[in-house]
Design a protein around this motif. Structure first.
Motif, PDB file in Angstrom:
ATOM      1  N   LEU A   9      -0.006 -10.554   8.944  1.00 55.35           N
ATOM      2  CA  LEU A   9      -0.428  -9.499  10.235  1.00 55.35           C
ATOM      3  C   LEU A   9      -0.648 -10.092  11.452  1.00 55.35           C
ATOM      4  O   LEU A   9      -0.062  -9.338  12.520  1.00 55.35           O
ATOM      5  CB  LEU A   9      -1.544  -8.759   9.878  1.00 55.35           C
ATOM      6  CG  LEU A   9      -2.141  -7.470  10.650  1.00 55.35           C
ATOM      7  CD1 LEU A   9      -1.079  -6.445  11.066  1.00 55.35           C
ATOM      8  CD2 LEU A   9      -3.429  -7.017  10.279  1.00 55.35           C
ATOM      9  N   SER A  39       2.946 -10.927  12.841  1.00 50.35           N
ATOM     10  CA  SER A  39       3.800  -9.521  13.169  1.00 50.35           C
ATOM     11  C   SER A  39       3.335  -9.043  14.580  1.00 50.35           C
ATOM     12  O   SER A  39       4.292  -8.510  15.112  1.00 50.35           O
ATOM     13  CB  SER A  39       3.640  -8.364  11.939  1.00 50.35           C
ATOM     14  OG  SER A  39       4.115  -7.270  12.178  1.00 50.35           O
ATOM     15  N   CYS A  40       2.016  -8.992  14.786  1.00 50.26           N
ATOM     16  CA  CYS A  40       1.566  -8.414  15.903  1.00 50.26           C
ATOM     17  C   CYS A  40       2.196  -9.327  17.134  1.00 50.26           C
ATOM     18  O   CYS A  40       2.478  -8.556  18.076  1.00 50.26           O
ATOM     19  CB  CYS A  40      -0.073  -8.252  16.052  1.00 50.26           C
ATOM     20  SG  CYS A  40      -0.785  -6.999  14.828  1.00 50.26           S
ATOM     21  N   ARG A  65      -0.356   1.698  18.582  1.00 50.82           N
ATOM     22  CA  ARG A  65      -0.716   0.116  18.343  1.00 50.82           C
ATOM     23  C   ARG A  65      -0.461  -0.525  19.911  1.00 50.82           C
ATOM     24  O   ARG A  65       0.515  -0.322  20.427  1.00 50.82           O
ATOM     25  CB  ARG A  65      -0.093  -0.586  17.372  1.00 50.82           C
ATOM     26  CG  ARG A  65      -0.494  -2.106  17.231  1.00 50.82           C
ATOM     27  CD  ARG A  65       0.324  -2.489  16.165  1.00 50.82           C
ATOM     28  NE  ARG A  65       1.864  -2.540  16.180  1.00 50.82           N
ATOM     29  CZ  ARG A  65       2.512  -3.355  17.117  1.00 50.82           C
ATOM     30  NH1 ARG A  65       1.793  -4.514  17.727  1.00 50.82           N
ATOM     31  NH2 ARG A  65       3.803  -3.361  16.853  1.00 50.82           N
ATOM     32  N   VAL A 112      -6.905  -2.685  14.468  1.00 51.22           N
ATOM     33  CA  VAL A 112      -6.242  -3.803  14.589  1.00 51.22           C
ATOM     34  C   VAL A 112      -6.224  -4.134  16.220  1.00 51.22           C
ATOM     35  O   VAL A 112      -6.272  -5.050  16.666  1.00 51.22           O
ATOM     36  CB  VAL A 112      -4.807  -3.476  14.175  1.00 51.22           C
ATOM     37  CG1 VAL A 112      -3.825  -4.582  14.831  1.00 51.22           C
ATOM     38  CG2 VAL A 112      -4.775  -3.617  12.687  1.00 51.22           C
ATOM     39  N   GLU A 147       6.607  -4.578  11.789  1.00 49.84           N
ATOM     40  CA  GLU A 147       5.997  -4.787  10.552  1.00 49.84           C
ATOM     41  C   GLU A 147       4.708  -4.468  10.599  1.00 49.84           C
ATOM     42  O   GLU A 147       3.675  -4.565   9.350  1.00 49.84           O
ATOM     43  CB  GLU A 147       6.369  -6.203   9.796  1.00 49.84           C
ATOM     44  CG  GLU A 147       7.880  -6.294   9.403  1.00 49.84           C
ATOM     45  CD  GLU A 147       8.278  -5.497   8.413  1.00 49.84           C
ATOM     46  OE1 GLU A 147       7.669  -5.221   7.285  1.00 49.84           O
ATOM     47  OE2 GLU A 147       9.132  -4.484   8.415  1.00 49.84           O
ATOM     48  N   ALA A 148       3.978  -4.478  11.582  1.00 54.39           N
ATOM     49  CA  ALA A 148       2.362  -4.407  11.713  1.00 54.39           C
ATOM     50  C   ALA A 148       1.719  -3.548  11.045  1.00 54.39           C
ATOM     51  O   ALA A 148       0.787  -3.440  10.318  1.00 54.39           O
ATOM     52  CB  ALA A 148       1.956  -4.663  13.075  1.00 54.39           C
ATOM     53  N   LEU A 194       1.831  -3.929   7.232  1.00 50.52           N
ATOM     54  CA  LEU A 194       0.909  -5.115   6.715  1.00 50.52           C
ATOM     55  C   LEU A 194      -0.638  -4.556   6.846  1.00 50.52           C
ATOM     56  O   LEU A 194      -1.327  -5.032   6.084  1.00 50.52           O
ATOM     57  CB  LEU A 194       1.176  -6.264   7.664  1.00 50.52           C
ATOM     58  CG  LEU A 194       2.281  -7.236   7.442  1.00 50.52           C
ATOM     59  CD1 LEU A 194       3.011  -7.901   8.483  1.00 50.52           C
ATOM     60  CD2 LEU A 194       2.608  -7.471   5.975  1.00 50.52           C
ATOM     61  N   SER A 195      -0.776  -3.705   8.155  1.00 54.18           N
ATOM     62  CA  SER A 195      -2.256  -3.372   8.303  1.00 54.18           C
ATOM     63  C   SER A 195      -2.740  -2.569   7.167  1.00 54.18           C
ATOM     64  O   SER A 195      -3.573  -2.316   6.722  1.00 54.18           O
ATOM     65  CB  SER A 195      -2.537  -3.000   9.683  1.00 54.18           C
ATOM     66  OG  SER A 195      -1.395  -1.954   9.864  1.00 54.18           O
ATOM     67  N   PRO A 229      -2.315 -12.797   4.013  1.00 48.92           N
ATOM     68  CA  PRO A 229      -1.835 -11.400   4.473  1.00 48.92           C
ATOM     69  C   PRO A 229      -2.492 -11.268   5.967  1.00 48.92           C
ATOM     70  O   PRO A 229      -1.840 -10.535   6.860  1.00 48.92           O
ATOM     71  CB  PRO A 229      -2.505 -10.538   3.557  1.00 48.92           C
ATOM     72  CG  PRO A 229      -2.520 -11.068   2.335  1.00 48.92           C
ATOM     73  CD  PRO A 229      -2.942 -12.775   2.469  1.00 48.92           C
ATOM     74  N   PHE A 230      -3.774 -11.873   6.245  1.00 48.06           N
ATOM     75  CA  PHE A 230      -4.069 -11.796   7.638  1.00 48.06           C
ATOM     76  C   PHE A 230      -3.448 -12.468   8.623  1.00 48.06           C
ATOM     77  O   PHE A 230      -3.148 -11.945   9.947  1.00 48.06           O
ATOM     78  CB  PHE A 230      -5.735 -12.200   7.618  1.00 48.06           C
ATOM     79  CG  PHE A 230      -6.486 -11.324   6.529  1.00 48.06           C
ATOM     80  CD1 PHE A 230      -6.939 -10.067   6.872  1.00 48.06           C
ATOM     81  CD2 PHE A 230      -6.993 -11.653   5.376  1.00 48.06           C
ATOM     82  CE1 PHE A 230      -7.701  -9.326   5.988  1.00 48.06           C
ATOM     83  CE2 PHE A 230      -7.774 -11.099   4.476  1.00 48.06           C
ATOM     84  CZ  PHE A 230      -8.475  -9.697   4.727  1.00 48.06           C
TER      85      PHE A 230
END
Length: 430
Positions: free
Chosen positions: A384, A387-388, A28, A409, A394-395, A398-399, A380-381
């Motif tokens: 995410l 987190s990113c 990521r 992502v 946590e990404a 969550l993804s 939730p979006f």
């Protein structure tokens, strides 16, 4: 809040081929923003996080995966470099210097970040000189001073300094006045905005991550500025589907706002085939729903004393949330996704508590849930996206919960960077 984004592990050997392959498939992109003294975003420092969330992929494979991903989304063959004047800073290993993958990025827009021991290695001099001749910049990290060797000194274009190291900054600028090639000092880590302001006072750019925020400062009912109140009024009119003539009459009270709205609508980010000349024309071409979206963007950028960094961050978050939700929610939800993402930072943008904002701005229940608790359909979006930005480990979880692959992502993050170039408020105002 400590920013410690780009420290390579001392155990990084670059010899674990299976781990490399996995990193390329499942890794990521993470990034920090480079801010100038006015808190404007002038570049990004990119890193590659492996499938083992929170760690960096080892050696040259991590750099290869990162450069391949950046080239795919930011420098496609047909489109050219999509970030305009923005610079990219990339940490590189010794092995990565010999990879052809670096050539997939435009040299004039890329700064390679290296430690002093690696950059000063005599065995690497030829490849480092070659890359510098091609146009790549080099940032010297973790060094006490510039190399004595004039040839090596000419390679260095940027120099990592401490947040409180005014002496090195002064020395670099004195050297430039004496005829040496100019070297730009950059601070990689600051503890808080007070430390940032100290750097800004010396005109030194700083990397900051998504953990930096501006706390709300006002709680009064009249805290919103006049332009923000007018935008809120217009948004409420759209929600009530009021007659277009009434909306036009309200908008005519602020010619500058009309100008900004039309400029946003005519920006490449919207991609209209014809130029929009009036609100009536915009509604005929776009309808009420997209117009609500663009008014929300104007509201987020209406604070004249606001930070360009926070404005860019809000636009990036809104677009990212919209993009990651595109494949999972109906197309009709796109504007709500964008508003939920961007408005989750509205309190920091306007300097007002979120409760105070929501007393003035009427939003759907789903958008309010996303903003206040990261719950509901859009929450939730937004979680995410946060987190990113924070790179908090946590990404991946969550993804996965949203059935989004790392590649999806990454594509959303980098596409948002490109989109924000066209929708940026940096040049806003009449």
């Amino acid at each position: 809040m400590r920013f410690d984004f780009f420290r390579r592990s001392s155990e990084d050997t670059g010899n674990d081929a299976p781990a490399h392959a996995e990193a390329g498939a499942d890794g990521r992109v993470a990034y920090a923003m480079l801010l100038d003294a006015q808190r404007r975003v002038i570049g990004y420092r990119m890193a590659w996080r492996s499938a083992d969330e929170g760690s960096e992929a080892s050696g040259a494979a991590g750099v290869k995966a990162l450069t391949d991903t950046l080239a795919m989304h930011l420098n496609p063959g047909s489109g050219g470099w999509l970030l305009g004047s923005q610079m990219l800073f990339v940490d590189v290993t010794v092995d990565a210097l010999f990879q052809s993958d670096l050539q997939s990025l435009p040299p004039q827009q890329v700064v390679l970040c290296m430690g002093a021991e690696e950059m000063l290695d005599a065995d690497l001099r030829s490849i480092v000189l070659f890359l510098r001749e091609q146009g790549f910049g080099f940032m010297l990290c973790g060094a006490s001073g510039l190399p004595e060797d004039p040839e090596l000194r000419s390679i260095v274009t940027h120099f990592e300094v401490g947040a409180h190291d005014s002496e090195t900054v002064l020395r670099l600028r004195q050297d430039a006045q004496l005829g040496h090639p100019p070297v730009e000092p950059i601070v990689s880590r600051v503890e808080d905005w007070a430390a940032f302001d100290a750097c800004a006072g010396r005109r030194v750019s700083v990397f900051v991550d998504g953990a930096f925020s501006n706390p709300p400062v006002r709680e009064t009912e009249d805290a919103l500025q006049p332009e923000a109140l007018l935008i809120v009024q217009l948004m409420q009119m759209l929600q009530r589907n009021e007659d277009l003539r009434v909306i036009e009459a309200a908008l005519k009270h602020d010619a500058a706002l009309t100008y900004r709205l039309l400029r946003y609508i005519n920006s490449p980010a919207v991609g209209m085939a014809v130029e929009i000349h009036s609100l009536r024309h915009a509604v005929a071409m776009l309808g009420y729903s997209p117009l609500y979206r663009w008014l929300s963007l104007l509201l987020a950028t209406s604070n004249k004393a606001g930070s360009p960094y926070m404005m860019k961050k809000a636009i990036l978050r809104g677009r990212f949330v919209e993009l990651v939700g595109q494949g999972m929610l109906p197309a009709s939800e796109a504007d709500n996704l964008f508003v939920a993402g961007m408005f989750s930072l509205l309190d920091q943008l306007l300097g007002v508590s979120m409760e105070g904002v929501l007393r003035k701005v009427q939003l759907t229940e789903a958008v309010q849930q996303a903003i206040l608790s990261r719950g509901g359909l859009y929450g939730p979006f937004v979680a995410l996206a946060e987190s990113c930005e924070r790179d908090d480990g946590e990404a991946a979880r969550l993804s996965e919960a949203l059935f989004l692959s790392p590649a999806q992502v990454n594509a959303a993050q980098l596409s948002a960077l490109v989109w924000a170039q066209d929708a940026s408020p940096a040049a806003g105002g009449p």
